[in-house]
Design a protein around this motif. Sequence first.
Motif, PDB file in Angstrom:
ATOM      1  N   SER A  23      99.135 -29.619  21.393  1.00 18.09           N
ATOM      2  CA  SER A  23      98.335 -28.589  20.720  1.00 18.09           C
ATOM      3  C   SER A  23      97.822 -27.519  21.667  1.00 18.09           C
ATOM      4  O   SER A  23      97.527 -26.393  21.262  1.00 18.09           O
ATOM      5  CB  SER A  23      97.139 -29.231  20.010  1.00 18.09           C
ATOM      6  OG  SER A  23      96.231 -29.785  20.963  1.00 18.09           O
ATOM      7  N   MET A  38      89.105 -20.707  22.590  1.00 15.54           N
ATOM      8  CA  MET A  38      89.861 -20.793  21.349  1.00 15.54           C
ATOM      9  C   MET A  38      88.856 -21.053  20.240  1.00 15.54           C
ATOM     10  O   MET A  38      88.037 -21.968  20.357  1.00 15.54           O
ATOM     11  CB  MET A  38      90.876 -21.943  21.448  1.00 15.54           C
ATOM     12  CG  MET A  38      91.786 -22.072  20.242  1.00 15.54           C
ATOM     13  SD  MET A  38      92.828 -23.570  20.357  1.00 15.54           S
ATOM     14  CE  MET A  38      93.761 -23.246  21.858  1.00 15.54           C
ATOM     15  N   ASP A  39      88.896 -20.251  19.185  1.00 14.19           N
ATOM     16  CA  ASP A  39      87.888 -20.426  18.152  1.00 14.19           C
ATOM     17  C   ASP A  39      88.109 -21.729  17.387  1.00 14.19           C
ATOM     18  O   ASP A  39      89.171 -22.349  17.464  1.00 14.19           O
ATOM     19  CB  ASP A  39      87.848 -19.215  17.220  1.00 14.19           C
ATOM     20  CG  ASP A  39      89.112 -19.046  16.397  1.00 14.19           C
ATOM     21  OD1 ASP A  39      89.634 -20.035  15.884  1.00 14.19           O
ATOM     22  OD2 ASP A  39      89.575 -17.897  16.263  1.00 14.19           O
ATOM     23  N   ALA A  50      93.416 -25.991  13.595  1.00 16.61           N
ATOM     24  CA  ALA A  50      94.762 -25.837  13.041  1.00 16.61           C
ATOM     25  C   ALA A  50      95.821 -26.332  14.017  1.00 16.61           C
ATOM     26  O   ALA A  50      96.791 -27.002  13.626  1.00 16.61           O
ATOM     27  CB  ALA A  50      95.015 -24.371  12.682  1.00 16.61           C
ATOM     28  N   ARG A  51      95.644 -26.020  15.302  1.00 13.73           N
ATOM     29  CA  ARG A  51      96.611 -26.473  16.311  1.00 13.73           C
ATOM     30  C   ARG A  51      96.622 -28.001  16.405  1.00 13.73           C
ATOM     31  O   ARG A  51      97.680 -28.626  16.530  1.00 13.73           O
ATOM     32  CB  ARG A  51      96.266 -25.860  17.673  1.00 13.73           C
ATOM     33  CG  ARG A  51      96.641 -24.391  17.804  1.00 13.73           C
ATOM     34  CD  ARG A  51      96.306 -23.899  19.200  1.00 13.73           C
ATOM     35  NE  ARG A  51      96.650 -22.505  19.380  1.00 13.73           N
ATOM     36  CZ  ARG A  51      97.837 -22.042  19.749  1.00 13.73           C
ATOM     37  NH1 ARG A  51      98.822 -22.902  19.949  1.00 13.73           N
ATOM     38  NH2 ARG A  51      98.063 -20.751  19.896  1.00 13.73           N
ATOM     39  N   THR A  98      88.527 -22.509  14.203  1.00 17.12           N
ATOM     40  CA  THR A  98      89.593 -22.574  13.202  1.00 17.12           C
ATOM     41  C   THR A  98      90.958 -22.714  13.855  1.00 17.12           C
ATOM     42  O   THR A  98      91.798 -23.507  13.416  1.00 17.12           O
ATOM     43  CB  THR A  98      89.561 -21.314  12.317  1.00 17.12           C
ATOM     44  OG1 THR A  98      88.286 -21.233  11.674  1.00 17.12           O
ATOM     45  CG2 THR A  98      90.650 -21.359  11.262  1.00 17.12           C
ATOM     46  N   THR A  99      91.189 -21.947  14.922  1.00 15.87           N
ATOM     47  CA  THR A  99      92.477 -22.006  15.609  1.00 15.87           C
ATOM     48  C   THR A  99      92.685 -23.364  16.263  1.00 15.87           C
ATOM     49  O   THR A  99      93.770 -23.955  16.165  1.00 15.87           O
ATOM     50  CB  THR A  99      92.570 -20.902  16.672  1.00 15.87           C
ATOM     51  OG1 THR A  99      92.419 -19.625  16.038  1.00 15.87           O
ATOM     52  CG2 THR A  99      93.905 -20.953  17.394  1.00 15.87           C
ATOM     53  N   ALA A 100      91.656 -23.875  16.938  1.00 16.44           N
ATOM     54  CA  ALA A 100      91.768 -25.173  17.599  1.00 16.44           C
ATOM     55  C   ALA A 100      92.035 -26.284  16.582  1.00 16.44           C
ATOM     56  O   ALA A 100      92.898 -27.153  16.801  1.00 16.44           O
ATOM     57  CB  ALA A 100      90.491 -25.474  18.381  1.00 16.44           C
ATOM     58  N   MET A 152      96.087 -15.721  19.857  1.00 22.31           N
ATOM     59  CA  MET A 152      95.001 -16.450  20.522  1.00 22.31           C
ATOM     60  C   MET A 152      95.568 -17.227  21.700  1.00 22.31           C
ATOM     61  O   MET A 152      96.508 -18.002  21.560  1.00 22.31           O
ATOM     62  CB  MET A 152      94.341 -17.421  19.532  1.00 22.31           C
ATOM     63  CG  MET A 152      93.151 -18.150  20.112  1.00 22.31           C
ATOM     64  SD  MET A 152      91.785 -17.037  20.509  1.00 22.31           S
ATOM     65  CE  MET A 152      91.356 -16.469  18.861  1.00 22.31           C
TER      66      MET A 152
END
Length: 208
Positions: free
Chosen positions: A44, A10-11, A17-18, A13-15, A1
Motif C-alpha cells: 500500500s 498522505m491524507d 483506500a490504499r 481517505t487516500t491512506a 498523492m
Amino acid sequence: MVLQARGFDMDHTTAEARLLDAADALFYERGIQAVGMDAIRAASGVSLKRTYQLFPSKEHLVEAVLRRRDRAVRDALAAYTSARPTPTERVLAVFDYLRDWFDEPDYRGCAFINSFAELGGTSPNVVDIVRTHKRAFADHLAALVAEAGGPPALAAQLALLANGAMVTAAITGDVGAAREARAAARRLLDADAAPGTAVPAASGQPPA
C-alpha cells in the motif's frame, strides 16, 4: 498523492483506500491467514504506524475489506441484472454475471466463502458479514424470481445453484460451471411455469 513512505504526508481517505485496495488484493490472491500486516504496508505504501492508526488490528482490516466488497458486489449485480428487459431474463442474468466473473484471469472463488472457510471458527464478526452478504444475494434472487412469478422455494434453489457454481469454478478453473448452473436454472424456471409457457431463451445469451 505521493506516498508517505517517501517522506510525504498522505491524507486519511487516500491512506485508507490504499490499505483496503492492497489488503483486498492480497487476501484474495493468497488467503487471509497467509498475509501479514507488513505485506499490506509494503503493497500500500502506507507506514505501519499509520496502518494501525486506521485499523487497530488485522481483523478490523479484514472486516473493512469484506464490507467494502459486499457493497461493490451488490451494486454490480443489481446494475447487471436490471439491464435485462424481462423478469425471466433478469433471473438468468445472475448466472451470466457469474460467467463473466469466473472468466476473469484472477478468479479464485467467492471471497466471502473463502473468508468463512478460513475464519468462520474464530471470528464471529466475519461470520456475520459473510452471512449478511449471502442473505443479500439470496434476497436479490428472491426479488427477481418473484417478479418473474416464481415462488420463494425456487429462489432458494437458484441461490444454491449459484453458490455451488462459485465453488466449483474456483476448484476446477472451468467457467463452464456458470453455464451449467444457468442451464439448470432454466430447467427449474421451465418446470415452475404453467404448461405450455416454457421460458424463452434470452436474446443474445448462451443457450441452456
